[in-house]
Design a protein around this motif. Structure first.
Motif, PDB file in Angstrom:
ATOM      1  N   ILE A   1      -5.774   5.489   7.306  1.00  0.00           N
ATOM      2  CA  ILE A   1      -6.278   4.183   7.734  1.00  0.00           C
ATOM      3  C   ILE A   1      -5.103   3.340   8.213  1.00  0.00           C
ATOM      4  O   ILE A   1      -4.077   3.245   7.538  1.00  0.00           O
ATOM      5  CB  ILE A   1      -7.013   3.475   6.590  1.00  0.00           C
ATOM      6  CG1 ILE A   1      -8.205   4.327   6.137  1.00  0.00           C
ATOM      7  CG2 ILE A   1      -7.493   2.091   7.011  1.00  0.00           C
ATOM      8  CD1 ILE A   1      -8.896   3.809   4.895  1.00  0.00           C
ATOM      9  N   ALA A   2      -5.236   2.723   9.398  1.00  0.00           N
ATOM     10  CA  ALA A   2      -4.132   1.973  10.006  1.00  0.00           C
ATOM     11  C   ALA A   2      -4.620   0.640  10.546  1.00  0.00           C
ATOM     12  O   ALA A   2      -5.802   0.304  10.453  1.00  0.00           O
ATOM     13  CB  ALA A   2      -3.495   2.811  11.115  1.00  0.00           C
ATOM     14  N   ASP A   3      -3.689  -0.111  11.124  1.00  0.00           N
ATOM     15  CA  ASP A   3      -3.923  -1.400  11.790  1.00  0.00           C
ATOM     16  C   ASP A   3      -4.505  -2.442  10.836  1.00  0.00           C
ATOM     17  O   ASP A   3      -5.708  -2.681  10.795  1.00  0.00           O
ATOM     18  CB  ASP A   3      -4.830  -1.237  13.002  1.00  0.00           C
ATOM     19  CG  ASP A   3      -4.596  -2.345  14.032  1.00  0.00           C
ATOM     20  OD1 ASP A   3      -4.074  -3.408  13.639  1.00  0.00           O
ATOM     21  OD2 ASP A   3      -4.913  -2.148  15.210  1.00  0.00           O
ATOM     22  N   PHE A   4      -3.615  -3.077  10.073  1.00  0.00           N
ATOM     23  CA  PHE A   4      -4.014  -4.056   9.063  1.00  0.00           C
ATOM     24  C   PHE A   4      -3.776  -5.496   9.532  1.00  0.00           C
ATOM     25  O   PHE A   4      -3.573  -6.393   8.718  1.00  0.00           O
ATOM     26  CB  PHE A   4      -3.263  -3.791   7.755  1.00  0.00           C
ATOM     27  CG  PHE A   4      -3.719  -2.559   7.037  1.00  0.00           C
ATOM     28  CD1 PHE A   4      -4.651  -2.644   6.019  1.00  0.00           C
ATOM     29  CD2 PHE A   4      -3.254  -1.300   7.393  1.00  0.00           C
ATOM     30  CE1 PHE A   4      -5.092  -1.511   5.354  1.00  0.00           C
ATOM     31  CE2 PHE A   4      -3.682  -0.158   6.741  1.00  0.00           C
ATOM     32  CZ  PHE A   4      -4.608  -0.263   5.714  1.00  0.00           C
TER      33      PHE A   4
ATOM     34  N   ILE B   1      -7.758   0.781  -0.881  1.00  0.00           N
ATOM     35  CA  ILE B   1      -7.483  -0.545  -0.307  1.00  0.00           C
ATOM     36  C   ILE B   1      -8.268  -1.618  -1.057  1.00  0.00           C
ATOM     37  O   ILE B   1      -7.731  -2.672  -1.415  1.00  0.00           O
ATOM     38  CB  ILE B   1      -7.832  -0.559   1.189  1.00  0.00           C
ATOM     39  CG1 ILE B   1      -6.895   0.365   1.965  1.00  0.00           C
ATOM     40  CG2 ILE B   1      -7.743  -1.971   1.764  1.00  0.00           C
ATOM     41  CD1 ILE B   1      -7.356   0.639   3.379  1.00  0.00           C
ATOM     42  N   HIS B   2      -9.546  -1.353  -1.303  1.00  0.00           N
ATOM     43  CA  HIS B   2     -10.377  -2.324  -2.022  1.00  0.00           C
ATOM     44  C   HIS B   2      -9.898  -2.512  -3.457  1.00  0.00           C
ATOM     45  O   HIS B   2      -9.950  -3.623  -4.001  1.00  0.00           O
ATOM     46  CB  HIS B   2     -11.839  -1.868  -2.003  1.00  0.00           C
ATOM     47  CG  HIS B   2     -12.516  -2.097  -0.691  1.00  0.00           C
ATOM     48  ND1 HIS B   2     -13.873  -1.996  -0.511  1.00  0.00           N
ATOM     49  CD2 HIS B   2     -12.009  -2.421   0.524  1.00  0.00           C
ATOM     50  CE1 HIS B   2     -14.175  -2.246   0.744  1.00  0.00           C
ATOM     51  NE2 HIS B   2     -13.063  -2.498   1.397  1.00  0.00           N
ATOM     52  N   ASP B   3      -9.448  -1.425  -4.083  1.00  0.00           N
ATOM     53  CA  ASP B   3      -8.927  -1.532  -5.450  1.00  0.00           C
ATOM     54  C   ASP B   3      -7.692  -2.430  -5.501  1.00  0.00           C
ATOM     55  O   ASP B   3      -7.421  -3.068  -6.522  1.00  0.00           O
ATOM     56  CB  ASP B   3      -8.582  -0.141  -5.976  1.00  0.00           C
ATOM     57  CG  ASP B   3      -8.168  -0.169  -7.443  1.00  0.00           C
ATOM     58  OD1 ASP B   3      -8.977  -0.608  -8.269  1.00  0.00           O
ATOM     59  OD2 ASP B   3      -7.031   0.234  -7.746  1.00  0.00           O
ATOM     60  N   LYS B   4      -6.956  -2.513  -4.383  1.00  0.00           N
ATOM     61  CA  LYS B   4      -5.796  -3.398  -4.277  1.00  0.00           C
ATOM     62  C   LYS B   4      -6.196  -4.842  -3.961  1.00  0.00           C
ATOM     63  O   LYS B   4      -5.330  -5.710  -3.806  1.00  0.00           O
ATOM     64  CB  LYS B   4      -4.845  -2.892  -3.185  1.00  0.00           C
ATOM     65  CG  LYS B   4      -4.053  -1.648  -3.574  1.00  0.00           C
ATOM     66  CD  LYS B   4      -2.972  -1.995  -4.577  1.00  0.00           C
ATOM     67  CE  LYS B   4      -2.052  -0.835  -4.850  1.00  0.00           C
ATOM     68  NZ  LYS B   4      -0.969  -1.195  -5.792  1.00  0.00           N
ATOM     69  N   GLY B   5      -7.514  -5.090  -3.856  1.00  0.00           N
ATOM     70  CA  GLY B   5      -7.986  -6.444  -3.555  1.00  0.00           C
ATOM     71  C   GLY B   5      -7.839  -6.812  -2.097  1.00  0.00           C
ATOM     72  O   GLY B   5      -7.702  -7.993  -1.761  1.00  0.00           O
TER      73      GLY B   5
ATOM     74  N   PHE C   1     -15.816  -7.167   1.024  1.00  0.00           N
ATOM     75  CA  PHE C   1     -15.772  -5.740   0.730  1.00  0.00           C
ATOM     76  C   PHE C   1     -17.027  -5.054   1.270  1.00  0.00           C
ATOM     77  O   PHE C   1     -16.967  -3.932   1.768  1.00  0.00           O
ATOM     78  CB  PHE C   1     -15.659  -5.516  -0.778  1.00  0.00           C
ATOM     79  CG  PHE C   1     -14.363  -6.005  -1.369  1.00  0.00           C
ATOM     80  CD1 PHE C   1     -13.180  -5.341  -1.113  1.00  0.00           C
ATOM     81  CD2 PHE C   1     -14.319  -7.140  -2.171  1.00  0.00           C
ATOM     82  CE1 PHE C   1     -11.982  -5.780  -1.646  1.00  0.00           C
ATOM     83  CE2 PHE C   1     -13.132  -7.593  -2.710  1.00  0.00           C
ATOM     84  CZ  PHE C   1     -11.950  -6.911  -2.441  1.00  0.00           C
ATOM     85  N   ALA C   2     -18.168  -5.752   1.189  1.00  0.00           N
ATOM     86  CA  ALA C   2     -19.434  -5.172   1.639  1.00  0.00           C
ATOM     87  C   ALA C   2     -19.448  -4.931   3.145  1.00  0.00           C
ATOM     88  O   ALA C   2     -20.045  -3.954   3.614  1.00  0.00           O
ATOM     89  CB  ALA C   2     -20.596  -6.080   1.237  1.00  0.00           C
TER      90      ALA C   2
ATOM     91  N   LEU D   1       0.814  -1.202   0.000  1.00  0.00           N
ATOM     92  CA  LEU D   1       0.000   0.000   0.000  1.00  0.00           C
ATOM     93  C   LEU D   1       0.855   1.262   0.000  1.00  0.00           C
ATOM     94  O   LEU D   1       1.843   1.354   0.725  1.00  0.00           O
ATOM     95  CB  LEU D   1      -0.922   0.007   1.229  1.00  0.00           C
ATOM     96  CG  LEU D   1      -1.831  -1.219   1.375  1.00  0.00           C
ATOM     97  CD1 LEU D   1      -2.619  -1.140   2.665  1.00  0.00           C
ATOM     98  CD2 LEU D   1      -2.766  -1.347   0.176  1.00  0.00           C
ATOM     99  N   ASN D   2       0.457   2.216  -0.801  1.00  0.00           N
ATOM    100  CA  ASN D   2       1.136   3.511  -0.852  1.00  0.00           C
ATOM    101  C   ASN D   2       0.116   4.564  -1.254  1.00  0.00           C
ATOM    102  O   ASN D   2      -0.142   4.788  -2.431  1.00  0.00           O
ATOM    103  CB  ASN D   2       2.305   3.466  -1.844  1.00  0.00           C
ATOM    104  CG  ASN D   2       3.073   4.772  -1.884  1.00  0.00           C
ATOM    105  OD1 ASN D   2       2.997   5.580  -0.961  1.00  0.00           O
ATOM    106  ND2 ASN D   2       3.811   5.001  -2.950  1.00  0.00           N
TER     107      ASN D   2
END
Length: 693
Positions: A455-458, A426-430, A499-500, A365-366
């Motif tokens: 957005i944090a904590d993955f 994030i969603h676009d990155k799957g 995603f939903a 992510l970037n």
């Protein structure tokens, strides 16, 4: 071992004496093995003790490498087996085990299996079986695996079950293409004989010149690694290229290919990484492959990096999923020092897995509205994720705990827009986040006039292909007060995170932002949970704008399939139709975009958006609304009776505010009605009918 073949699975009865005693009795270890998922591992479905043996149930395959070498494999399988593919897939399976701290310990030909989806499939998948005999890895375990791996490579290249001897000639590597045999021989010798001073890891082998030059999967893996892996910060460095050239000068001459051509290709900023790799392999293949191998095995660089990069821990900032977060002073690879945040890994096995998953996700992510990953540091045998330092969380902001960002100083719409853009990225990155909440939205004072949401904590994040649902076999589906109805009502250990469900959590976050931190369904936990389980619309939104109400209603739909994807969320009127100018721009842009699509794509997109209805039909339906069905009226009556047990004063209008919301939305739409826009949209929509004739 005794084999019993079933219709879909194979049962393996493993005698107790072949296992370490601790492994044989360790149920947690076997539970971990059963939860492993990788294309190149045979999945263990069940494991139980029966007398003095362990009974394993796993997928049924077509045969083993031993069958392949002895020519006992079905011709329909043998025809599609390629030596390079076997070597690559075995290495990928071993890399997965290595990353999960699982020692194979039994890398024999009979434990390398071949699988086909069906009889007509031309794709052979190599799967490792027999793994997990030893509980922990150590350096001797790794050396044993590497030697056995070299023997498997030899068998894949020669179709010979015998162990390799000291003298291996190119002529006997019959299963490898002629122009790649010298590379295969180099890799086999590397593992069989070893190399002084070279501490190999399985992941390093995936960057060997054999794979880079002869395997399409190897090239794809390299591109991903150069994009967000360990080599991403150094591979296109002029300094590293020069160091490699000097190292070659001391040992051997550089290939005939021009070093300057390779440098020009790799340091170019005009091409994407895929194009650079393709051009390097076309123009200077030998030099490029050897340069990547040099980077992968350059111990002096790794040791120097570990010495220079460091952290000095200061105060505790808080706790995330499976790790404490500290403020620290970070020294990067160039010796620069600056304040950052660092998350300490929880030493428990589950915490370690979550930590590794978070690192893997953050490296992909970037984005301006996603926390920036800087490094992973080991200090006193503990692992730390180093990230950019923020002022605090959105929760801290609403609690008035941020000195640099006073409460009520931020614009709600800007906050909502930033978070929505971050989630869409994030969603676009799957990737699904699975734990979106105020505590995991951080705020950073970028300048005196600008504050950014991050957005944090993955730790719970998961890769998921768009359009697919994921049933997470975890005890941690997220945070209850942000969970979608389908998560709250799911069976334990089978949460359908998707995603939903992220979109629903975003809806709850938006309500909490506009309500200055308060939960959308009140402070009573029982009442709040009951409301969310039943998919009720958040109440008391009448004071807000019609487009904001409409956005929240759509994001918090009870049925997950009715919630919009984030790409559509960003096109909601709340974000794009702020005045007459933006309305006109949006409609013009939408029409132009459709005209640029091919006929088939345009038809599909228009059908998806207009759903065979024209603008006038939509407009009329919106104004008239839909009457409640008998079933809906009955359900509302039951819910009202239930909720009055929690709050005797509650009224139907409070519990079901949707009608009031609909009236406000209809009033706004009718007042903004534009016949010209209707005509323009209907013209585009009408093309569907013409193109389908």
């Amino acid at each position: 071992m005794d084999y019993n073949f079933g219709e879909k699975h194979k049962q393996i009865q493993a005698k107790g004496e072949i296992w370490d005693a601790d492994v044989f009795q360790n149920e947690e270890h076997w539970k971990q093995l059963i939860n492993l998922r990788d294309d190149n591992l045979v999945q263990y479905h069940q494991c139980s003790i029966k007398g003095e043996a362990r009974l394993l149930v796993m997928d049924l395959c077509e045969g083993s490498m031993l069958d392949y070498c002895r020519k006992n494999l079905d011709d329909n399988v043998t025809l599609f087996v390629k030596g390079i593919d076997i070597i690559w897939q075995i290495t990928c399976g071993m890399d997965y085990l290595n990353r999960h701290k699982i020692h194979h310990g039994n890398l024999m030909l009979e434990n390398v299996l071949f699988w086909k989806r069906n009889s007509s499939s031309k794709r052979i998948v190599v799967k490792l079986a027999g793994y997990g005999y030893k509980l922990f890895q150590n350096q001797n375990n790794i050396k044993d695996d590497l030697y056995q791996l070299g023997c498997l490579y030899y068998s894949a290249a020669t179709k010979d079950e015998a162990k390799p001897n000291e003298l291996i000639s190119l002529e006997i590597l019959t299963e490898i293409e002629l122009n790649h045999r010298s590379l295969a021989l180099d890799l086999i010798h590397l593992l069989i004989k070893g190399e002084d001073g070279l501490k190999l890891e399985i992941a390093t082998l995936l960057r060997h010149p054999l794979f880079i030059r002869s395997s399409e999967d190897g090239k794809a893996r390299l591109i991903k690694d150069l994009t967000d892996g360990e080599l991403s910060h150094v591979w296109n460095s002029k300094q590293k290229l020069q160091e490699w050239k000097m190292a070659l000068t001391e040992q051997t001459e550089l290939h005939d290919e021009d070093f300057h051509d390779l440098t020009d290709i790799l340091v170019s900023e005009k091409k994407d990484i895929g194009q650079q790799v393709a051009e390097a392999l076309r123009t200077t293949p030998k030099s490029f492959a050897e340069y990547i191998w040099y980077l992968a095995t350059d111990l002096s660089f790794s040791e120097e990096t570990n010495k220079v990069q460091s952290i000095e821990i200061y105060e505790l900032l808080g706790e995330g999923n499976y790790g404490k977060v500290f403020k620290c002073n970070y020294t990067d690879g160039d010796g620069k020092r600056y304040l950052t945040a660092c998350k300490k890994c929880n030493t428990k096995r589950e915490g370690n897995d979550m930590f590794d998953r978070e690192i893997q996700t953050l490296r992909q992510l970037n984005h301006l509205f996603v926390i920036k990953y800087l490094d992973m540091i080991e200090k006193s045998s503990k692992k730390f994720i180093v990230m950019e330092l923020c002022d605090g969380s959105l929760k801290d902001y609403f609690d008035g705990k941020l000195e640099g960002i006073p409460k009520d100083s931020l614009d709600d719409k800007i906050l909502v827009s930033q978070i929505a853009l971050g989630v869409a990225y994030i969603h676009d990155k799957g990737i699904i986040h699975k734990d979106l909440k105020l505590e995991n939205i951080l705020l950073k004072r970028q300048s005196p006039r600008l504050v950014l949401a991050k957005i944090a904590d993955f730790g719970f994040a998961k890769e998921l292909k768009p359009g697919k649902a994921e049933f997470s076999e975890t005890l941690h589906p997220g945070t209850e007060s942000y969970m979608a109805p389908e998560l709250l009502t799911a069976d334990k250990g089978a949460y359908p995170a998707s995603f939903a469900s992220d979109v629903y959590a975003l809806g709850i976050i938006i309500v909490r932002i506009i309500k200055k931190g308060d939960p959308p369904f009140g402070l009573n936990k029982l009442l709040r949970t009951a409301s969310m389980v039943r998919g009720l619309v958040p109440p008391e939104l009448q004071e807000f704008s019609w487009d904001l109400i409409d956005l929240i209603v759509k994001l918090t739909e009870k049925e997950p399939e009715k919630r919009p994807e984030m790409t559509l969320v960003l096109r909601h009127p709340y974000f794009v139709l702020t005045n007459d100018r933006t309305k006109r721009y949006f409609v013009d842009k939408l029409c132009n975009d459709f005209n640029l699509l091919s006929k088939d794509d345009r038809t599909k997109q228009l059908k998806k958006i207009f759903n065979q209805h024209n603008f006038q039909e939509w407009y009329s339906t919106t104004l008239s609304g839909y009457p409640d069905t008998d079933d809906e009226i009955e359900e509302m009556s039951k819910n009202l009776s239930l909720f009055r047990k929690y709050d005797p004063e509650i009224q139907a209008d409070t519990l079901y505010p949707a009608k009031k919301y609909a009236e406000k939305i209809k009033e706004a739409i009718s007042s903004n009605y534009d016949a010209n826009i209707e005509s323009q949209i209907n013209q585009v929509s009408h093309k569907i009918d013409l193109e389908n004739v």
